[in-house]
Motif scaffolding. Structure first.
Motif, mmCIF file in Angstrom:
data_model
loop_
_atom_site.group_PDB
_atom_site.id
_atom_site.type_symbol
_atom_site.label_atom_id
_atom_site.label_comp_id
_atom_site.label_asym_id
_atom_site.label_seq_id
_atom_site.Cartn_x
_atom_site.Cartn_y
_atom_site.Cartn_z
ATOM 1 N N ALA A 1 0.828 -1.212 0.000
ATOM 2 C CA ALA A 1 0.000 0.000 0.000
ATOM 3 C C ALA A 1 0.859 1.258 0.000
ATOM 4 O O ALA A 1 0.476 2.269 -0.610
ATOM 5 C CB ALA A 1 -0.927 -0.005 1.223
ATOM 6 N N TRP A 2 1.994 1.213 0.674
ATOM 7 C CA TRP A 2 2.884 2.367 0.752
ATOM 8 C C TRP A 2 3.935 2.373 -0.350
ATOM 9 O O TRP A 2 4.433 3.427 -0.740
ATOM 10 C CB TRP A 2 3.580 2.400 2.119
ATOM 11 C CG TRP A 2 2.645 2.595 3.260
ATOM 12 C CD1 TRP A 2 2.225 1.655 4.162
ATOM 13 C CD2 TRP A 2 1.984 3.806 3.628
ATOM 14 N NE1 TRP A 2 1.359 2.206 5.068
ATOM 15 C CE2 TRP A 2 1.187 3.530 4.758
ATOM 16 C CE3 TRP A 2 1.990 5.108 3.102
ATOM 17 C CZ2 TRP A 2 0.419 4.491 5.390
ATOM 18 C CZ3 TRP A 2 1.220 6.072 3.730
ATOM 19 C CH2 TRP A 2 0.441 5.766 4.859
ATOM 20 N N LEU A 3 4.286 1.186 -0.804
ATOM 21 C CA LEU A 3 5.320 1.042 -1.828
ATOM 22 C C LEU A 3 4.762 0.231 -3.007
ATOM 23 O O LEU A 3 5.155 -0.912 -3.240
ATOM 24 C CB LEU A 3 6.560 0.341 -1.241
ATOM 25 C CG LEU A 3 7.217 1.003 -0.026
ATOM 26 C CD1 LEU A 3 8.285 0.095 0.576
ATOM 27 C CD2 LEU A 3 7.822 2.357 -0.405
ATOM 28 N N PRO A 4 3.828 0.813 -3.750
ATOM 29 C CA PRO A 4 3.203 0.051 -4.844
ATOM 30 C C PRO A 4 4.199 -0.388 -5.910
ATOM 31 O O PRO A 4 3.928 -1.343 -6.654
ATOM 32 C CB PRO A 4 2.177 1.035 -5.415
ATOM 33 C CG PRO A 4 2.654 2.399 -4.982
ATOM 34 C CD PRO A 4 3.293 2.183 -3.642
ATOM 35 N N GLU A 5 5.359 0.293 -5.974
ATOM 36 C CA GLU A 5 6.383 -0.105 -6.944
ATOM 37 C C GLU A 5 6.911 -1.515 -6.665
ATOM 38 O O GLU A 5 7.473 -2.169 -7.556
ATOM 39 C CB GLU A 5 7.561 0.881 -6.913
ATOM 40 C CG GLU A 5 7.184 2.315 -7.251
ATOM 41 C CD GLU A 5 6.821 3.137 -6.021
ATOM 42 O OE1 GLU A 5 6.854 4.377 -6.102
ATOM 43 O OE2 GLU A 5 6.506 2.535 -4.965
ATOM 44 N N LEU A 6 6.739 -1.983 -5.415
ATOM 45 C CA LEU A 6 7.233 -3.309 -5.044
ATOM 46 C C LEU A 6 6.112 -4.352 -4.985
ATOM 47 O O LEU A 6 6.356 -5.487 -4.581
ATOM 48 C CB LEU A 6 7.936 -3.236 -3.680
ATOM 49 C CG LEU A 6 9.170 -2.338 -3.604
ATOM 50 C CD1 LEU A 6 9.801 -2.438 -2.224
ATOM 51 C CD2 LEU A 6 10.188 -2.712 -4.679
#
Length: 417
Positions: free
Chosen positions: A106-111
């Motif tokens: 949710a905080w790091l959608p790139e991952l």
């Protein structure tokens, strides 16, 4: 010891349980590195039982200018930044804004929705879906599945280095950096393999997004100002530039050449991407206050940053038996036990190495630390009530400098109680 070359100030208190007479061996050893021209200047500070037990300033902040090193000299911390970033993340956990074992998607959608290479040394196109999402626990233990190490993606991962002196580094903002990282597959399944560096820079991005403020601001407001770390930051302002140590490279021939000079330093301006893995500068007193806070289970002089349980979690070894025998870490400097494997006598907690077995004359089981590549190291030893910091500024061509081993062994031979 040669007269007239060094500025030195030493202080010992017998009530600390360290013998002033035996600490002379430490003085002599540190002087030796200056006399031989291997290091320009050293600052060393030891607290025991929360009392200042030893302080030494030896050599030069700028050797060419014959500017003596001082207690308030500012040093580039490199990887000693990592434990500070770790504490910031754990503070958010204790506030209920993050959970250790929840996905960070949710905080790091790139991952999110990661693909994993079937062979870390094979084709980056030969992949399969990851078995699970990456968690905060994975980031804190450096087991998210990607990082420095030997792999077919080595050059592309190296290009993500964010610290100022990295020649591979292209100045980018955190969101652009995350987008580039997100283009790469994982080398291993989350939780399966310990890999260095990348995790701490990701943590810096995560902290900024969760706190909704720049990483530097969060660290300053929540850690540096409460602890009185008045000289710790990601850049050196003009009014403090005269206190920044010159960074040297040790040549193969044994001499020193200037690597980064205060007048032209790459740390003059706040970075576009503040590196949670290696970007901070500090002084010996500032870092000693941070380490003493951890040694005191999260509190220093009435200021509590973490609970006792959080510090215990930070200093617990999470490596599996297999990970203890298969560390992918290609830097001799950090393997200070050269007679054994990287993790034979230590484990890894959250952003720090943890001593798991006593080896010779040195830190007790349960001690924790993590050094920096520009000549900085520290150790906190709960059994001995000891916090010690050694700062110098020399990049060795081999990345390993024995002064750190000498520093530790000569502290412990001075224990007299």
């Amino acid at each position: 010891m040669k007269a007239g070359i060094f500025m030195q100030k030493t202080n010992t208190q017998e009530s600390s349980g360290l013998s002033p007479e035996r600490l002379y061996h430490l003085d002599k050893a540190l002087h030796g590195y200056i006399e031989r021209g291997e290091i320009a200047g050293i600052v060393a500070l030891i607290h025991r039982y929360d009392k200042e037990a030893y302080i030494a300033t030896i050599g030069w902040q700028d050797k060419e200018a014959q500017l003596p090193i001082k207690r308030d000299t500012i040093f580039r911390l490199a990887s000693m930044t990592k434990p500070i970033t770790t504490v910031a993340a754990l503070m958010l956990v204790e506030e209920g804004k993050l959970r250790l074992y929840d996905s960070v998607d949710a905080w790091l959608p790139e991952l999110a929705h990661r693909m994993v290479m079937r062979d870390a040394n094979g084709s980056p196109d030969d992949v399969s879906p990851a078995s699970r999402s990456i968690t905060l626990h994975d980031l804190l233990t450096y087991r998210l599945g990607i990082g420095w190490g030997k792999s077919s993606l080595h050059s592309r991962i190296s290009a993500l280095i964010t610290v100022p002196l990295a020649p591979e580094a292209e100045p980018v903002d955190p969101d652009t950096w995350m987008a580039r990282l997100g283009e790469l597959p994982l080398l291993y399944e989350p939780g399966a393999h310990w890999l260095y560096q990348i995790a701490s820079d990701i943590l810096g991005v995560l902290i900024a997004r969760v706190a909704d403020k720049p990483l530097e601001m969060f660290l300053r407001e929540r850690i540096f100002e409460p602890l009185g770390m008045v000289d710790t930051s990601f850049a050196v302002p003009p009014e403090k530039r005269s206190r920044l140590a010159t960074l040297y490279t040790r040549t193969p021939e044994g001499g020193l050449t200037v690597h980064d000079h205060p007048q032209t330093t790459l740390w003059a301006e706040p970075p576009l991407f503040p590196s949670g893995g290696g970007g901070l500068l500090s002084t010996v007193d500032d870092y000693q206050r941070f380490g003493r806070m951890l040694l005191n289970k999260g509190e220093l002089q009435g200021v509590r940053l973490l609970s006792r349980k959080a510090v215990e979690a930070m200093t617990t070894d999470y490596l599996t038996p297999e990970q203890h025998t298969h560390a992918d870490f290609d830097f001799d400097r950090y393997d200070m036990d050269r007679s054994a494997g990287m993790w034979d006598n230590r484990g890894f907690g959250y952003g720090v190495a943890v001593r798991t077995r006593r080896l010779g004359l040195g830190p007790s089981v349960g001690s924790f630390s993590w050094p920096g590549a520009y000549g900085t190291t520290w150790v906190a030893d709960p059994q001995e009530g000891l916090m010690a910091t050694l700062l110098y500024q020399t990049v060795s061509t081999t990345l390993y400098m024995p002064v750190e081993d000498d520093f530790l062994s000569l502290i412990y031979q001075a224990v007299s109680d």
